[in-house]
Design a protein around this motif. Structure first.
Motif, PDB file in Angstrom:
ATOM      1  N   ILE A   1      -8.703  14.663   1.076  1.00 48.31           N
ATOM      2  CA  ILE A   1      -7.532  14.305   0.811  1.00 48.31           C
ATOM      3  C   ILE A   1      -7.162  13.228   1.860  1.00 48.31           C
ATOM      4  O   ILE A   1      -7.357  12.755   2.393  1.00 48.31           O
ATOM      5  CB  ILE A   1      -5.915  14.588   0.850  1.00 48.31           C
ATOM      6  CG1 ILE A   1      -5.983  15.785  -0.058  1.00 48.31           C
ATOM      7  CG2 ILE A   1      -4.724  13.643   0.123  1.00 48.31           C
ATOM      8  CD1 ILE A   1      -4.458  17.183  -0.181  1.00 48.31           C
ATOM      9  N   VAL A   2      -8.113  11.718   1.436  1.00 46.95           N
ATOM     10  CA  VAL A   2      -6.995  10.108   1.503  1.00 46.95           C
ATOM     11  C   VAL A   2      -6.582   9.708   1.152  1.00 46.95           C
ATOM     12  O   VAL A   2      -6.694   9.009   0.122  1.00 46.95           O
ATOM     13  CB  VAL A   2      -8.843   9.095   1.439  1.00 46.95           C
ATOM     14  CG1 VAL A   2      -9.131   8.361   2.049  1.00 46.95           C
ATOM     15  CG2 VAL A   2     -10.551  10.569   2.161  1.00 46.95           C
ATOM     16  N   ILE A   3      -5.730   8.656   1.152  1.00 50.28           N
ATOM     17  CA  ILE A   3      -4.372   8.441   1.122  1.00 50.28           C
ATOM     18  C   ILE A   3      -4.085   6.876   2.202  1.00 50.28           C
ATOM     19  O   ILE A   3      -4.204   6.962   3.189  1.00 50.28           O
ATOM     20  CB  ILE A   3      -3.616   9.132   1.498  1.00 50.28           C
ATOM     21  CG1 ILE A   3      -3.086  10.134   1.334  1.00 50.28           C
ATOM     22  CG2 ILE A   3      -1.908   7.960   0.804  1.00 50.28           C
ATOM     23  CD1 ILE A   3      -1.875  11.315   1.067  1.00 50.28           C
ATOM     24  N   VAL A   4      -4.856   5.767   1.109  1.00 48.70           N
ATOM     25  CA  VAL A   4      -5.078   4.414   2.278  1.00 48.70           C
ATOM     26  C   VAL A   4      -3.688   3.497   1.309  1.00 48.70           C
ATOM     27  O   VAL A   4      -3.462   3.018   0.490  1.00 48.70           O
ATOM     28  CB  VAL A   4      -6.146   3.680   1.554  1.00 48.70           C
ATOM     29  CG1 VAL A   4      -6.023   2.477   1.790  1.00 48.70           C
ATOM     30  CG2 VAL A   4      -7.198   5.056   1.378  1.00 48.70           C
ATOM     31  N   THR A   5      -2.248   3.459   2.104  1.00 45.39           N
ATOM     32  CA  THR A   5      -1.477   3.051   1.689  1.00 45.39           C
ATOM     33  C   THR A   5      -0.314   2.519   2.375  1.00 45.39           C
ATOM     34  O   THR A   5      -1.204   2.302   4.040  1.00 45.39           O
ATOM     35  CB  THR A   5      -0.580   4.483   1.167  1.00 45.39           C
ATOM     36  OG1 THR A   5       0.809   3.695   0.102  1.00 45.39           O
ATOM     37  CG2 THR A   5       0.130   5.427   1.885  1.00 45.39           C
ATOM     38  N   HIS A   6       0.626   2.036   2.691  1.00 43.77           N
ATOM     39  CA  HIS A   6       1.684   1.261   3.272  1.00 43.77           C
ATOM     40  C   HIS A   6       3.075   3.142   3.803  1.00 43.77           C
ATOM     41  O   HIS A   6       2.888   3.694   3.005  1.00 43.77           O
ATOM     42  CB  HIS A   6       2.825   0.899   3.118  1.00 43.77           C
ATOM     43  CG  HIS A   6       2.537  -0.847   2.048  1.00 43.77           C
ATOM     44  ND1 HIS A   6       1.966  -1.317   3.512  1.00 43.77           N
ATOM     45  CD2 HIS A   6       2.196  -1.146   1.325  1.00 43.77           C
ATOM     46  CE1 HIS A   6       1.344  -3.020   2.863  1.00 43.77           C
ATOM     47  NE2 HIS A   6       1.872  -2.593   1.796  1.00 43.77           N
TER      48      HIS A   6
END
Length: 660
Positions: free
Chosen positions: A296-301
């Protein structure tokens, strides 16, 4: 005051939903997994209503494992106990429950399960919260330009505390965020991180800090990964499914690594990753069912949310800071506030603002609540500000079966995070095998963003490897479908009626639905030294051999791949009639089930393996309706255990004795 309770004996008790609106009634399902010896009978499992001290107020009813759909029980004798009841309240309140049963003269109990009743938000409350959230962001930017950060924070806090919509407002110790408690009992706040970071809006940081990364490493040439020596399965990511989320790609561009990581994994030939990449309209619901993914890769604020002492937040640690991950649910979108208000009341979501925008953000217990199953030795990479400011978000993932979690200690510039991600992913998934950490690992300690001081950090296992290209979890002893894809009611069981696994504690079940076939499959690389596939299987049906006017249900077991469709077993209920015997299994359809008993299959695939020459194949178990969808009403299923790919010089197992 809630007194801390004893350690729970039953670890997996749940209820859903856990929020109901005042004046409405809703059916609540309680469940718990309690393995037992079917020959001795099911234990008497009760649901108790308790007070804040753990004292029993009443017994609500009995949880059953008898296939009673009205009580929420899907399968008789599978060790999953359920109870359903309609609840309603005329006033806001919190109810507490506990699952309990007797074993060896001792009472075994679950932790407290809490059901909250809340008044629905009025339109006026929603509009007031929106206005306050946006107004605070605009006011802070104005004060920041005229008075500087410290004075802007002090002035804004005074104004927020005078606002009747806000019960409490505070700034965290590092002055990276303001947190608010809105009057209805909903969390909100503002990120105070600078532009160009993954917490403070889009753009590029004032001083580019991108890690040098050779673009050639991410070329379109497919990766042919070497076959590694066998490791313990616990040291490997459990499946090849990858979820990559880039909800703020438009803000982070050109420094959003999600698409490049997706392309890299998609170019791998063996193992082949099943990649799901989303970069538009990525709401918090994309964080549901994460137990399906190995990566799981989450690119976010990212941001930090302070918690407050409030009756609604019994699920949260009081006066603590929690990591919050923003998704793209804009609070101004039509209907979205009402859509999420149950999670807002439960303290699973908060409202976080960056500049003039405001979004819903997931707190750690959102991950815990919507990840009901065990994650498959997952690796979770959260490329967001503050994602490892403390362990709150990491603990939520690690507690659900994640093995290794990555994040940042504070606000991080997007260009720096971009380079770090590409270097790490290239090292971990590239041609040379690396573990997550350790002296030769893909993770390099001490990497610090020179612009913000954020450190790239790791929690959990340092010895985790990428998924195996070989066949894994064929005995299902992980207690999950790690490494397997599935449809409909395919799942892992410890028991089903009087049927137990051939060896070990678990087996898998595949069953058809009333609309489509049921299947279970695993993709792996079929090397030339493979000689056989062997497994145990047990066909169960409520079709009657003398009443097959619509045709018999079918069992197909096969290998598929590029230019390959090879049936290993093709049989049906009619062909198995001479083997059926009585069983206590109760399938959902109306009828009396019979089972063939466990049968052992040993199938020579030497020529198929030579033909595929290391290419990927899928091993598929499928239960199908009778030809032309003849019988969609009466259920059939197959139990599977001890699936094994046999190589040259491997010993073969003895045939399994037929037992029901």
């Amino acid at each position: 005051e809630v007194v801390e309770e004893e350690q729970a004996d039953i670890k997996n008790a749940r209820l859903a939903p856990d929020v109901i609106f005042v004046g409405e009634s809703e059916e609540v399902t309680f469940g718990a997994r309690i393995p037992y010896d079917v020959s001795s009978g099911a234990p008497q499992v009760s649901l108790q209503r308790i007070d804040t001290l753990g004292n029993v107020l009443s017994v609500e009813g009995a949880l059953v494992d008898n296939g009673d759909a009205a009580q929420g029980d899907l399968r008789s004798g599978d060790g999953l106990f359920s109870f359903r009841r309609v609840y309603a309240a005329e006033n806001a309140e919190q109810l507490r429950f506990r699952v309990s049963y007797q074993q060896g003269g001792n009472e075994l109990k679950s932790e407290a399960l809490q059901l909250g009743f809340y008044h629905q938000l009025t339109d006026a409350q929603i509009e007031s919260i929106k206005a306050t959230q946006h107004g605070a962001a605009e006011r802070y930017q104005s004060l920041l330009a005229s008075a500087g950060k410290d004075q802007a924070i002090e002035t804004l806090l005074v104004e927020l505390r005078q606002n009747p919509t806000v019960l409490q407002a505070t700034v965290n110790a590092s002055h990276s965020s303001i947190s608010m408690l809105y009057a209805p009992g909903i969390l909100g706040g503002l990120s105070l991180d600078p532009p160009g970071t993954r917490g403070g809006g889009g753009g590029t940081s004032s001083a580019s800090a991108m890690v040098n990364h050779p673009a050639s490493s991410f070329s379109s040439v497919p990766l042919q990964l070497p076959v590694e020596e066998d490791d313990e399965e616990d040291d490997r990511i459990g499946n090849k499914r990858a979820l990559i989320l880039s909800p703020f790609r438009d803000q982070f561009a050109p420094w959003d690594e999600g698409e490049m990581v997706s392309q890299m994994l998609g170019n791998s030939e063996c193992p082949t990753y099943n990649v799901e990449y989303y970069s538009e309209n990525v709401g918090v619901n994309y964080l549901w069912n994460l137990d399906s993914y190995g990566l799981i890769v989450i690119v976010t604020h990212g941001d930090m949310q302070e918690t407050f002492v409030h009756p609604a937040f019994h699920r949260l640690p009081p006066n603590s800071e929690l990591v919050a991950l923003s998704m793209r649910d804009d609070i101004d979108a039509a209907g979205v506030f009402r859509l999420h208000q149950k999670d807002l009341f439960a303290g699973r979501l908060t409202i976080r603002g960056t500049n003039a925008e405001a979004f819903f953000a997931a707190l750690p217990n959102y991950i815990e609540y919507y990840t009901a199953g065990e994650m498959p030795n997952s690796m979770v990479y959260v490329a967001a500000c503050h994602s490892l400011n403390n362990s709150s978000m990491a603990d939520a993932f690690l507690g659900r079966g994640t093995q290794t979690y990555f994040g940042y200690s504070k606000a991080v510039a997007s260009d720096f995070a971009f380079g770090i991600a590409l270097n790490f992913m290239d090292s971990f998934f590239g041609p040379t095998p690396h573990t997550t950490g350790g002296p030769e690992g893909a993770f390099t300690p001490g990497q610090i963003d020179p612009t913000t001081g954020a450190e790239f950090m790791m929690r959990g296992s340092q010895t985790l490897n990428r998924p195996s290209a070989e066949f894994t979890n064929g005995d299902f002893e992980k207690g999950s479908l790690n490494s397997w894809g599935f449809a409909f009611d395919s799942r892992v069981l410890g028991q089903l009626g009087n049927i137990t696994p051939t060896t070990g504690d678990y087996m898998a079940m595949v069953s058809k639905s009333d609309t489509w076939f049921g299947w279970l499959q695993q993709e792996f690389c079929l090397d030339t030294d493979v000689t056989h596939i062997e497994f145990d299987w047990n066909l169960i049906t409520e079709q009657q051999c003398d009443q097959l006017s619509a045709g018999p249900d079918q069992l197909w077991i096969r290998l598929t791949g590029d230019d390959l469709y090879h049936q290993l077993i093709t049989t049906d209920v009619l062909q198995q009639c001479g083997k059926f015997g009585p069983t206590t299994v109760d399938l959902p359809s109306d009828g009396v089930a019979k089972a063939t008993g466990w049968q052992h299959a040993l199938i020579d695939i030497t020529e198929v393996a030579r033909q595929m020459n290391g290419k990927k194949v899928q091993l598929v178990f499928e239960v199908r309706h009778a030809v032309n969808y003849g019988d969609v009403e009466i259920d059939s299923a197959v139990l599977i255990d001890n699936v094994r790919v046999v190589r040259e010089n491997d010993s073969l197992r003895h045939s399994t004795t037929n037992k029901h």
